[in-house]
Design an enzyme around this catalytic site. Structure first.
Site, PDB file in Angstrom:
ATOM      1  CG  PHE A   1      20.291 -14.643 -12.570  1.00 29.05           C
ATOM      2  CD1 PHE A   1      18.968 -14.214 -12.620  1.00 29.05           C
ATOM      3  CD2 PHE A   1      20.538 -16.009 -12.605  1.00 29.05           C
ATOM      4  CE1 PHE A   1      17.929 -15.123 -12.707  1.00 29.05           C
ATOM      5  CE2 PHE A   1      19.497 -16.927 -12.698  1.00 29.05           C
ATOM      6  CZ  PHE A   1      18.186 -16.478 -12.749  1.00 29.05           C
ATOM      7  CD  GLN A   2      18.320 -17.947  -9.490  1.00 31.83           C
ATOM      8  OE1 GLN A   2      19.204 -18.787  -9.557  1.00 31.83           O
ATOM      9  NE2 GLN A   2      17.030 -18.240  -9.538  1.00 31.83           N
TER      10      GLN A   2
ATOM     11  CD  GLU B   1      14.453 -24.086  -2.887  1.00 30.99           C
ATOM     12  OE1 GLU B   1      13.258 -23.733  -2.694  1.00 30.99           O
ATOM     13  OE2 GLU B   1      15.016 -23.999  -3.995  1.00 30.99           O
TER      14      GLU B   1
ATOM     15  CG  MET C   1      -3.535 -21.466  18.697  1.00 31.43           C
ATOM     16  SD  MET C   1      -4.308 -22.061  20.213  1.00 31.43           S
ATOM     17  CE  MET C   1      -3.213 -23.390  20.667  1.00 31.43           C
TER      18      MET C   1
ATOM     19  CE  LYS D   1      27.806 -22.303 -11.996  1.00 34.22           C
ATOM     20  NZ  LYS D   1      26.653 -22.071 -12.862  1.00 34.22           N
TER      21      LYS D   1
HETATM   22  C1  LIG Z   1       1.106 -22.703  19.936  1.00 32.67           C
HETATM   23  C2  LIG Z   1       2.207 -22.920  20.942  1.00 32.67           C
HETATM   24  C3  LIG Z   1       1.899 -23.076  22.266  1.00 32.67           C
HETATM   25  C4  LIG Z   1       2.900 -23.367  23.208  1.00 32.67           C
HETATM   26  N1  LIG Z   1       2.547 -23.631  24.506  1.00 32.67           N
HETATM   27  C5  LIG Z   1       3.490 -24.132  25.352  1.00 32.67           C
HETATM   28  C6  LIG Z   1       3.130 -24.603  26.651  1.00 32.67           C
HETATM   29  O1  LIG Z   1       1.983 -24.554  27.067  1.00 32.67           O
HETATM   30  N2  LIG Z   1       4.106 -25.131  27.420  1.00 32.67           N
HETATM   31  C7  LIG Z   1       5.409 -25.225  27.001  1.00 32.67           C
HETATM   32  O2  LIG Z   1       6.246 -25.794  27.709  1.00 32.67           O
HETATM   33  N3  LIG Z   1       5.778 -24.735  25.808  1.00 32.67           N
HETATM   34  C8  LIG Z   1       4.850 -24.208  24.970  1.00 32.67           C
HETATM   35  N4  LIG Z   1       5.233 -23.783  23.714  1.00 32.67           N
HETATM   36  C9  LIG Z   1       6.666 -23.859  23.338  1.00 32.67           C
HETATM   37  C10 LIG Z   1       7.434 -22.624  23.760  1.00 32.67           C
HETATM   38  O3  LIG Z   1       7.201 -21.590  22.847  1.00 32.67           O
HETATM   39  C11 LIG Z   1       8.952 -22.941  23.841  1.00 32.67           C
HETATM   40  O4  LIG Z   1       9.408 -23.402  22.605  1.00 32.67           O
HETATM   41  C12 LIG Z   1       9.288 -24.005  24.867  1.00 32.67           C
HETATM   42  O5  LIG Z   1       8.592 -23.805  26.062  1.00 32.67           O
HETATM   43  C13 LIG Z   1      10.791 -23.959  25.159  1.00 32.67           C
HETATM   44  O6  LIG Z   1      11.172 -25.189  25.704  1.00 32.67           O
HETATM   45  P1  LIG Z   1      12.418 -25.343  26.648  1.00 32.67           P
HETATM   46  O7  LIG Z   1      12.386 -24.342  27.747  1.00 32.67           O
HETATM   47  O8  LIG Z   1      12.454 -26.765  27.002  1.00 32.67           O
HETATM   48  O9  LIG Z   1      13.667 -24.904  25.778  1.00 32.67           O
HETATM   49  P2  LIG Z   1      14.308 -25.382  24.409  1.00 32.67           P
HETATM   50  O10 LIG Z   1      13.922 -24.401  23.349  1.00 32.67           O
HETATM   51  O11 LIG Z   1      14.108 -26.803  24.143  1.00 32.67           O
HETATM   52  O12 LIG Z   1      15.831 -25.051  24.732  1.00 32.67           O
HETATM   53  C14 LIG Z   1      16.713 -26.032  25.190  1.00 32.67           C
HETATM   54  C15 LIG Z   1      17.728 -25.439  26.152  1.00 32.67           C
HETATM   55  O13 LIG Z   1      18.620 -26.492  26.496  1.00 32.67           O
HETATM   56  C16 LIG Z   1      19.951 -26.063  26.326  1.00 32.67           C
HETATM   57  N5  LIG Z   1      20.757 -27.207  25.925  1.00 32.67           N
HETATM   58  C17 LIG Z   1      20.869 -27.779  24.706  1.00 32.67           C
HETATM   59  N6  LIG Z   1      21.706 -28.817  24.741  1.00 32.67           N
HETATM   60  C18 LIG Z   1      22.132 -28.919  26.018  1.00 32.67           C
HETATM   61  C19 LIG Z   1      23.018 -29.798  26.692  1.00 32.67           C
HETATM   62  N7  LIG Z   1      23.660 -30.787  26.042  1.00 32.67           N
HETATM   63  N8  LIG Z   1      23.231 -29.629  28.016  1.00 32.67           N
HETATM   64  C20 LIG Z   1      22.627 -28.602  28.692  1.00 32.67           C
HETATM   65  N9  LIG Z   1      21.777 -27.740  28.093  1.00 32.67           N
HETATM   66  C21 LIG Z   1      21.524 -27.897  26.778  1.00 32.67           C
HETATM   67  C22 LIG Z   1      19.902 -24.978  25.264  1.00 32.67           C
HETATM   68  O14 LIG Z   1      21.008 -24.106  25.378  1.00 32.67           O
HETATM   69  C23 LIG Z   1      18.553 -24.319  25.556  1.00 32.67           C
HETATM   70  O15 LIG Z   1      18.687 -23.270  26.468  1.00 32.67           O
HETATM   71  C24 LIG Z   1       4.253 -23.441  22.780  1.00 32.67           C
HETATM   72  C25 LIG Z   1       4.569 -23.241  21.438  1.00 32.67           C
HETATM   73  C26 LIG Z   1       3.569 -23.002  20.513  1.00 32.67           C
HETATM   74  C27 LIG Z   1       3.939 -22.843  19.069  1.00 32.67           C
HETATM   75  C1  LIG Z   2       3.877 -19.568   9.228  1.00 32.18           C
HETATM   76  C2  LIG Z   2       2.901 -19.161  10.288  1.00 32.18           C
HETATM   77  N1  LIG Z   2       1.915 -18.268   9.996  1.00 32.18           N
HETATM   78  C3  LIG Z   2       1.008 -17.929  10.940  1.00 32.18           C
HETATM   79  C4  LIG Z   2       1.060 -18.466  12.193  1.00 32.18           C
HETATM   80  C5  LIG Z   2       0.039 -18.080  13.279  1.00 32.18           C
HETATM   81  N2  LIG Z   2      -0.757 -19.261  13.647  1.00 32.18           N
HETATM   82  C6  LIG Z   2      -0.506 -20.001  14.746  1.00 32.18           C
HETATM   83  S1  LIG Z   2      -1.512 -21.308  14.911  1.00 32.18           S
HETATM   84  C7  LIG Z   2      -2.355 -20.910  13.520  1.00 32.18           C
HETATM   85  C8  LIG Z   2      -3.515 -21.739  13.038  1.00 32.18           C
HETATM   86  C9  LIG Z   2      -3.103 -23.059  12.529  1.00 32.18           C
HETATM   87  O1  LIG Z   2      -4.205 -23.637  11.897  1.00 32.18           O
HETATM   88  P1  LIG Z   2      -4.280 -25.175  11.609  1.00 32.18           P
HETATM   89  O2  LIG Z   2      -3.062 -25.649  10.903  1.00 32.18           O
HETATM   90  O3  LIG Z   2      -5.546 -25.455  10.890  1.00 32.18           O
HETATM   91  O4  LIG Z   2      -4.258 -25.824  13.047  1.00 32.18           O
HETATM   92  P2  LIG Z   2      -5.344 -25.796  14.213  1.00 32.18           P
HETATM   93  O5  LIG Z   2      -4.975 -24.673  15.129  1.00 32.18           O
HETATM   94  O6  LIG Z   2      -6.682 -25.605  13.578  1.00 32.18           O
HETATM   95  O7  LIG Z   2      -5.220 -27.122  14.873  1.00 32.18           O
HETATM   96  C10 LIG Z   2      -1.830 -19.750  12.941  1.00 32.18           C
HETATM   97  C11 LIG Z   2      -2.356 -19.096  11.714  1.00 32.18           C
HETATM   98  C12 LIG Z   2       2.123 -19.364  12.452  1.00 32.18           C
HETATM   99  N3  LIG Z   2       2.291 -19.905  13.657  1.00 32.18           N
HETATM  100  N4  LIG Z   2       2.997 -19.713  11.477  1.00 32.18           N
END
Ligand SMILES: Cc1cc2nc3c(=O)[nH]c(=O)nc-3n(C[C@H](O)[C@H](O)[C@H](O)COP(=O)(O)OP(=O)(O)OC[C@H]3O[C@@H](n4cnc5c(N)ncnc54)[C@H](O)[C@@H]3O)c2cc1C
Ligand SMILES: Cc1ncc(C[n+]2csc(CCOP(=O)(O)OP(=O)(O)O)c2C)c(N)n1
Length: 599
Positions: free
Chosen positions: A130-131, A68, A495, A180
């Site tokens: 159940f469930q 799912e 990472m 259900k």
């Molecule tokens: C490993 C990892 C590393 C990351 N490193 C970075 C990084 O280096 N740089 C980076 O930028 N991010 C990074 N992120 C992502 C970060 O965690 C956030 O998800 C991201 O920065 C949020 O993006 P955003 O501010 O564009 O907001 P979003 O989460 O895209 O939010 C959108 C906003 O727009 C608003 N909105 C929606 N529809 C409308 C509309 N029609 N009109 C007006 N407003 C609207 C919503 O209310 C919301 O506030 C990383 C994520 C991971 C997993």
């Molecule tokens: C469900 C979940 N568990 C743990 C993490 C923490 N986490 C962030 S990046 C990462 C490593 C991901 O490894 P891989 O898919 O091999 O990607 P790589 O960083 O090597 O490119 C982990 C464990 C997460 N983001 N999501």
């Protein structure tokens, strides 16, 4: 974002001419009336009544997933690629709880999805039947709204309202939980003539005075930046953004969630800001005197230590969700509205404020251009002789082109895919930004391919992430959904390993996955993909990269999986360490390839 409690809109008055349908038939009919064509799900006891009429529907295609969570991410991928609302269906208890991760993911990234779950008989609710799981309660903090339908007559109204709520205002996930007995009961089917939800009135048109105030600031700023977020993509406002950017001449940065909202090839684009952003984008935000935040939520990955973020900047913050404005950084000019409208109004107001004489920001551009020249994105060749992951990802982007769709997992490969693929259009880059959900990529790519069958869809995945949801390859093979999967196989949770390298003295506690070594490959991804019926390839040398990508691009009768064996030592640069000021991009400067080459 604020979450609402479960409530079902009052059913319309009964009409004697309305056809008698069971609640289950009403679910199917409602989806058909809403124009839904594809749903992802997996049946079980509490949702079985719905699966029976689903079999007869000629308008709805049900795609049977293997887990799912896959249905939920597929619904997200469908929504992200098409802008339409995605649908996932599950049974009660474990079926519903398996959806939770995807619901949380959709909530964090403002994805419009509707999840329909079966619930135990209303008479059994609260008895640990159940469930039985209180999925409305469990998901209350991670849904925009949830409905519990215990009466068949409530179903059409609940489903219609769910779609309205999921897709309007700030998009997000909505749950419809149906007992259900409600699915089994037969009642007149009455489609609500109009959705009227008391208290739900997203503000679309912004206040004119605020627009004028923002335009005045833009007209006088010396160091403005358009800080573009995912809201621009959610609102479909890329064309309006382009117009405002070109009228103002201001530099543009696009967050991880906004990659593609503004063309990478545009000369005003400085790239992605934040922890792994480009040096010019990070410093532009940090040193700006005016930030125009457009559907961006000042995430900590972007601001670094928020108290030290952009200390000299005034802030205009545009968002459709008033709860976002001034949540992290106090806005000098708050603007609540839909970006598609706000950007048009702001452009007109800016032209009115400046006339023919545009503000002179040449000095600002000269500084930023200097940073661009000094710190281009780049990477150095790994010293262990294995392939560079950045090279592989860059070639996938170059050979596929901007019309493709790229769905990443979470980790280093996600950052490289954000950095080294060039995005020229919205809805081409799909990823899990807010929750950072490993396992997103393959099912999201599957959903995207269902929504956009004529586009090439790549899942760019890590060897860790791939192992969380790769069973959906069976779904893809059986349902002829020919996605392409690039496993960026560094044989580790890369990472996390990178953080261990930098912050834990290279003590690699539990990050070796053993997926890429010559003798030990657990699992062997080629054999695994072949077992699913995919075309599977392994690439270990850079000279073989292009041919493998070409083979994948030419294969459309089944999914293709390429196991790219890459170095585990490659690092994501630039990097601003967590919780410090963005000025520490200095740290990134010291580690940037440009610096390495100079040293
Ligand atoms: C490993 C990892 C590393 C990351 N490193 C970075 C990084 O280096 N740089 C980076 O930028 N991010 C990074 N992120 C992502 C970060 O965690 C956030 O998800 C991201 O920065 C949020 O993006 P955003 O501010 O564009 O907001 P979003 O989460 O895209 O939010 C959108 C906003 O727009 C608003 N909105 C929606 N529809 C409308 C509309 N029609 N009109 C007006 N407003 C609207 C919503 O209310 C919301 O506030 C990383 C994520 C991971 C997993
Ligand atoms: C469900 C979940 N568990 C743990 C993490 C923490 N986490 C962030 S990046 C990462 C490593 C991901 O490894 P891989 O898919 O091999 O990607 P790589 O960083 O090597 O490119 C982990 C464990 C997460 N983001 N999501």
């Amino acid at each position: 974002m604020s979450s609402d409690t479960a409530a079902v809109p009052r059913p319309p008055a009964r009409s004697s001419s309305a056809p008698l349908l069971t609640g289950a038939q009403a679910v199917v009919r409602s989806l058909e009336l809403l124009g839904v064509t594809d749903v992802f799900g997996l049946p079980g006891g509490a949702i079985l009544p719905v699966y029976d009429p689903l079999m007869d529907s000629t308008e709805l295609r049900h795609i049977l997933v293997r887990h799912e969570q896959g249905a939920g991410h597929a619904a997200e991928g469908y929504a992200a690629a098409s802008g339409k609302t995605g649908v996932a269906i599950a049974t009660s208890g474990p079926g519903a709880t398996n959806l939770v991760t995807a619901i949380a993911d959709a909530y964090m990234d403002s994805m419009p999805i509707v999840c329909i779950t079966g619930q135990v008989f209303s008479t059994l609710m609260g008895t640990d039947a159940f469930q039985e799981a209180d999925i409305v309660g469990i998901t209350m903090p991670i849904t925009k709204h949830s409905f519990l339908a215990k009466d068949a007559s409530e179903i059409p109204g609940a489903i219609a309202a769910a779609f309205e709520i999921a897709s309007t205002g700030r998009p997000g996930p909505v749950l419809v939980d149906i007992t259900k007995d409600a699915q089994q009961a037969e009642v007149p089917f009455i489609w609500p003539p109009k959705i009227d939800l008391p208290g739900y009135r997203p503000v679309v048109k912004a206040h004119g005075k605020q627009i004028q105030a923002a335009a005045q600031l833009l007209a006088t700023a010396k160091k403005p930046v358009l800080y573009v977020g995912g809201g621009v993509i959610r609102s479909g406002a890329s064309a309006e953004l382009l117009r405002l950017a070109e009228s103002t001449g201001a530099p543009v940065v696009t967050t991880l969630m906004a990659r593609g909202a503004f063309p990478d090839s545009h000369p005003q684009h400085l790239g992605m800001p934040g922890m792994h952003g480009t040096v010019p984008a990070v410093l532009a935000l940090q040193e700006a005197d005016l930030l125009i935040a457009l559907g961006a939520r000042f995430d900590d990955r972007v601001t670094g230590k928020a108290a030290l973020f952009a200390p000299d900047a005034q802030v205009v913050h545009v968002d459709i969700d008033p709860a976002e404005i001034s949540k992290i950084r106090t806005a000098d000019v708050p603007i609540v509205g839909d970006l598609r409208e706000v950007l048009v109004d702001l452009d007109a107001a800016f032209s009115g404020a400046t006339g023919a004489a545009k503000p002179d920001i040449a000095e600002w551009w000269s500084y930023l251009d200097g940073l661009r020249d000094e710190f281009p994105l780049g990477y150095s060749q790994p010293s262990d002789g294995l392939m560079s992951p950045q090279y592989v990802i860059q070639r996938i982007g170059e050979l596929t082109g901007p019309e493709g769709i790229y769905a990443a997992g979470v980790g280093q490969h996600q950052m490289w895919a954000a950095q080294f693929i060039k995005y020229e259009r919205p809805n081409a880059w799909l990823n899990s930004g807010g929750a950072g959900t490993m396992g997103y990529s393959v099912p999201a790519a599957m959903g995207a391919k269902v929504a956009e069958p004529d586009r090439v869809v790549w899942a760019i995945d890590g060897d860790g992430c791939f192992q969380m949801t790769n069973q959906e390859l069976a779904t893809c093979v059986i349902n002829q959904i020919p996605i392409k999967v690039a496993i960026i196989n560094n044989s580790s949770l890369g990472m996390v390993r990178q953080w261990q390298t930098l912050f834990y003295d290279g003590r690699y506690s539990n990050t070796d996955l053993n997926t890429g070594h010559d003798t030990v490959r657990i699992p062997d991804f080629v054999k695994l993909a072949e077992a699913y019926g995919c075309l599977a390839l392994r690439v270990e040398k850079e000279e073989d990269v292009d041919a493998a990508i070409q083979t994948a691009l030419e294969t459309n009768d089944r999914p293709v999986v390429i196991d790219f064996v890459v170095s585990a030592d490659a690092m994501v640069w630039p990097m601003v360490p967590q919780g410090v000021s963005n000025s520490y991009v200095q740290y990134a400067r010291e580690h940037s390839p440009a610096f390495d080459q100079e040293a």
